[in-house]
Structure formats: C-alpha cells, structure tokens
Design a protein around this motif. Structure first.
Motif, PDB file in Angstrom:
ATOM      1  N   VAL A 191      15.678   3.330  17.868  1.00  0.00           N
ATOM      2  CA  VAL A 191      16.925   2.870  17.258  1.00  0.00           C
ATOM      3  C   VAL A 191      16.735   1.457  16.740  1.00  0.00           C
ATOM      4  CG1 VAL A 191      19.350   2.355  17.661  1.00  0.00           C
ATOM      5  CG2 VAL A 191      18.296   4.324  18.782  1.00  0.00           C
ATOM      6  N   CYS A 192      17.227   1.215  15.562  1.00  0.00           N
ATOM      7  CA  CYS A 192      17.214  -0.111  14.948  1.00  0.00           C
ATOM      8  C   CYS A 192      17.870  -1.115  15.901  1.00  0.00           C
ATOM      9  CB  CYS A 192      17.983  -0.053  13.639  1.00  0.00           C
ATOM     10  SG  CYS A 192      18.319  -1.638  12.867  1.00  0.00           S
ATOM     11  N   ASP A 214      10.523   3.924  14.221  1.00  0.00           N
ATOM     12  CA  ASP A 214      10.697   4.638  15.491  1.00  0.00           C
ATOM     13  C   ASP A 214      11.863   4.064  16.295  1.00  0.00           C
ATOM     14  OD1 ASP A 214       8.661   6.304  14.922  1.00  0.00           O
ATOM     15  OD2 ASP A 214       7.166   5.299  16.172  1.00  0.00           O
ATOM     16  N   PHE A 270       6.053  -2.643   2.693  1.00  0.00           N
ATOM     17  CA  PHE A 270       5.582  -1.307   3.078  1.00  0.00           C
ATOM     18  C   PHE A 270       5.232  -0.475   1.845  1.00  0.00           C
ATOM     19  CE2 PHE A 270       8.577  -1.609   6.968  1.00  0.00           C
ATOM     20  CZ  PHE A 270       7.668  -2.423   7.616  1.00  0.00           C
ATOM     21  N   ILE A 307      17.876   0.013   6.992  1.00  0.00           N
ATOM     22  CA  ILE A 307      17.249  -0.965   6.105  1.00  0.00           C
ATOM     23  C   ILE A 307      15.789  -1.191   6.504  1.00  0.00           C
ATOM     24  CG2 ILE A 307      17.469  -3.332   5.212  1.00  0.00           C
ATOM     25  CD1 ILE A 307      19.852  -1.740   4.560  1.00  0.00           C
ATOM     26  N   ARG A 308      15.534  -0.993   7.775  1.00  0.00           N
ATOM     27  CA  ARG A 308      14.190  -1.241   8.322  1.00  0.00           C
ATOM     28  C   ARG A 308      13.062  -0.716   7.452  1.00  0.00           C
ATOM     29  NH1 ARG A 308      14.148   1.440  14.090  1.00  0.00           N
ATOM     30  NH2 ARG A 308      15.122   3.170  12.966  1.00  0.00           N
ATOM     31  N   TRP A 345       5.918   2.249  13.433  1.00  0.00           N
ATOM     32  CA  TRP A 345       6.458   1.213  14.319  1.00  0.00           C
ATOM     33  C   TRP A 345       7.756   0.631  13.762  1.00  0.00           C
ATOM     34  CZ3 TRP A 345       7.378  -3.485  12.254  1.00  0.00           C
ATOM     35  CH2 TRP A 345       6.648  -3.880  11.113  1.00  0.00           C
ATOM     36  N   ALA A 346       7.951   0.766  12.442  1.00  0.00           N
ATOM     37  CA  ALA A 346       9.148   0.186  11.829  1.00  0.00           C
ATOM     38  C   ALA A 346      10.353   1.106  11.944  1.00  0.00           C
ATOM     39  CB  ALA A 346       8.886  -0.130  10.364  1.00  0.00           C
ATOM     40  N   ARG A 375      12.882   0.032   4.406  1.00  0.00           N
ATOM     41  CA  ARG A 375      12.843  -0.255   2.970  1.00  0.00           C
ATOM     42  C   ARG A 375      12.049  -1.510   2.627  1.00  0.00           C
ATOM     43  NH1 ARG A 375      19.042  -0.083   1.080  1.00  0.00           N
ATOM     44  NH2 ARG A 375      19.862   1.523   2.473  1.00  0.00           N
ATOM     45  N   CYS A 376      11.530  -2.183   3.615  1.00  0.00           N
ATOM     46  CA  CYS A 376      10.855  -3.464   3.375  1.00  0.00           C
ATOM     47  C   CYS A 376       9.795  -3.327   2.288  1.00  0.00           C
ATOM     48  CB  CYS A 376      10.217  -3.957   4.672  1.00  0.00           C
ATOM     49  SG  CYS A 376       9.444  -5.573   4.513  1.00  0.00           S
TER      50      CYS A 376
END
Lengths: 184, 184
Positions: free
Chosen positions: A114-115, A112, A102, A95-96, A109-110, A98-99
DNA sequence: TAAACGCGGACTTATATAGTCCGCGTTATG
DNA sequence: CATAACGCGGACTATATAAGTCCGCGTTTA
C-alpha cells in the motif's frame, strides 16, 4: 461539501424518533413532516435503511417503518454505511508508479504493498469509523432524554395520533393529493 | 467522491520529493512532470502550501519551491488543511429546532448546546485529524527510504539536473511554448 | 531582452448531492 | 371491491464542488 451528507443527518434523526415506544409503524411522510424536511427526499433514504436491515417496512395503508433491532445494537456507523454506501475517505491514484525516471514501467519495489500516503489515510478513516461505531442509537436517545422535558414524548405520540385521525376523518373533498391521471 | 481530493494526494507526493537533500528550488512544472500529473493543476496547489507556510517560493527564472521547515515539523494534517481549507466532515442542519410539535418556535432545551448527532460527528472528525497529525513528512520519507534502492535518490537528482541543462541548452527554435500574443 | 519562474483570475467540464415527480404493487378499511 | 395510504424505485432537474485548462502579469536571471 462535506463527506457526510444531509441524508445521513435526516436518517439519524428519524431513527431517533423510532427509538421511543411507538404505537405502530411510522410512515416516512409523517417522519419528514414532524421534522420539517422534504418528504420525497426522505422517501429515498428509508429503502436504504431497510436493505441494510436497520428498519423493517410494512406495506399498504397503515404501513410504515419500525426499527429492525434494539437501539443499542444499531451504531451510527451502521447508519452511515447504509446510506452513504461505505465510500472511502480517500481514493489513491497510484502516483507512485508514474515517476518519470521509471520510464513507463515501474519496478516492483515502487508499486508493491500500500502506498505510504494511502496508508495514512486508511488509518485516519479507520479511526473515524471506530468512533462512529462506538455510539449507538440508544446512546443518542439517552442523551436526549436528559435534556427534554418529561412531557415531550407524549406530545410527539399525540402528534402522530392526531395525524392518523385526521387522515381517517378526511373527507374526499379535503386537500386531496394528486392521483393517477384521470384516463390516459 | 471522496472527502480528501486529488489535490491533497498530489501535494503530499510533491512535498515528499522536496524532503530529500535538493540542490536548489524545484519548480511546480518539474515536480508535475516527474510524477506524470497535470502541470497547470499542480500550479494551483502550491500557492496554497506557500500561504500556509509549508513551502517557501522564490520567483523568477531558476525559481521554485523549498520546504519552509524541517520535514519532521510538517504533518499530513498541515498539508490537508492547507489544501482543502479545513472543511468539516459534517455540516449540521439543525433539524432539532424544526420539530412540528414546537410550532415554529423551538424551546431552549431543544436548541441549546451541540446537537447530539453533530457531537458524534465532531468526535469522529477529531479522531481522524489526530491520526493525520500523528504522521509527518519525515515519517513518510523514512518508510519510502526503506523500500527504494540506494541509487534512486541519485537518479531523481540527475533527472532534475538534466531538465535544467536541457533548458539552458534549448535553442530558440526548440519546442517553444506559447508566448504572449504577438501584438494585441 | 527573452525565457523561466510564481501568482491568480476566468473559464470549462465532469460528477455527486439534493431534491422532485410519477407510476406501480400492496394493503387495510368502509 | 373500490379507494386511499402506504413502500418502492426509476427518471428527471438543479446546483455545488472537484478537476483541469487557459491566459496574462510581475519578477528574476542569464
């Protein structure tokens, strides 16, 4: 639904019976009927255990399964992975990246590494697996030995023997199972 | 399939956004569109978090959700249980009592206490839950703060503000959403 | 009064589990 | 050497859960 299905439970119970000092190989049918579970379903589980090297199979009449190594060298985790195929506890959907701010192209940075949420789940899964790996078939068998009466193993062995005898003695007019179709 | 579904992932990501110093309540629609997930699906998740006391809801226009307590007092386990309902890792079928040598009536020594196999699974589940309980929303937020540039929180807040402004400015001829049926 | 909310129920679809059925090749035994 | 008991594996069905949609109601604010 639960993460660990019935297949794992059936498999472990069967393997526990194979832990004892058996006379010979046990067929999946006998194992199933001893425990009151579906024979055809159990027949789909054992090939997985065989491929994982947990049991060894002998084909043909009088064939069946034996443990492929000592019970203290088979962990519960081995059995779970053999049957369920090491499926993850959690599948990160990333999900990171998909903000909406962006705008379609997520910066490095979003995305790279592991979430952070995924990382927690991985730690939890690791803990779970560590615990499953800490118990062996020998441990389980020992705890059962403490509960069951001394006569029990003999009774089970007699049950297996009786089945074998019934089969050899069974006349062709007995309760026959379906054979391949008469002609075509 | 995984034991922890997408609902948990969506919920955690949303709660992380609510961790920041917000101006006001955030609607589930805005939260969904900010992250590119289904608005209607997310709308089914938040009531669960509200019932569990993790977020508090305010109704009506300009309504939305706020964290009900400090982020360091909300663990990942709280969220998982709120959304998934504390479902077990393993469901014991009580194979123990079905052994054919018992002939239908299992003796007490066989069915007393917890099944040894079930016990292993319970230990594994406990470990997993301990790990999930060891991480809070504040921990997750802190690890993200270390990655994201200082400008990011401001950009997100601006995004929310822009949405609110667009709504109040939206003329009745704008991209209307379906309303209740014209007559009947 | 209308739009933007939360809430919840009914619905659809996709996938995984649980379980069945059947035929093939193998093997011991009479 | 024929047959029955094996393991093996593919195709099949049924059911449950997850994921996602749709719609209408009551509430609230501008």
């Amino acid at each position: 639904m639960a993460h660990l299905g019935n297949s794992v439970e059936y498999g472990l119970h069967c393997l526990l019976w194979l832990t004892g000092p058996q006379a010979g190989p046990a067929s999946s049918r006998d194992l199933a009927e001893l425990q009151g579970v579906s024979t055809s379903f159990l027949a789909k589980i054992f090939p997985k255990l065989e491929k994982a090297g947990i049991v060894s199979a002998s084909e043909g009449i009088r064939g069946g399964y034996l443990l492929a190594r000592a019970p203290d060298r088979i962990t519960v985790l081995d059995v779970v992975d053999a049957i369920e195929g090491d499926k993850p506890l959690f599948e990160c959907q990333e999900i990171r990246g998909r903000c909406a701010v962006f705008g379609g192209k997520a910066p490095g940075w979003a995305t790279d590494g592991v979430c952070a949420i995924h990382a927690v789940m991985l730690r939890a899964e690791k803990r779970m697996r560590e615990e499953l790996a800490a118990t062996t078939l020998a441990d389980l068998a020992k705890s059962l030995d403490g509960k069951m009466p001394a006569a029990m193993p003999g009774q089970v062995q007699a049950w297996f023997a009786a089945r074998g005898a019934a089969r050899t003695a069974a006349p062709p007019d007995g309760p026959k199972r379906r054979r391949r179709r008469p002609s075509a």
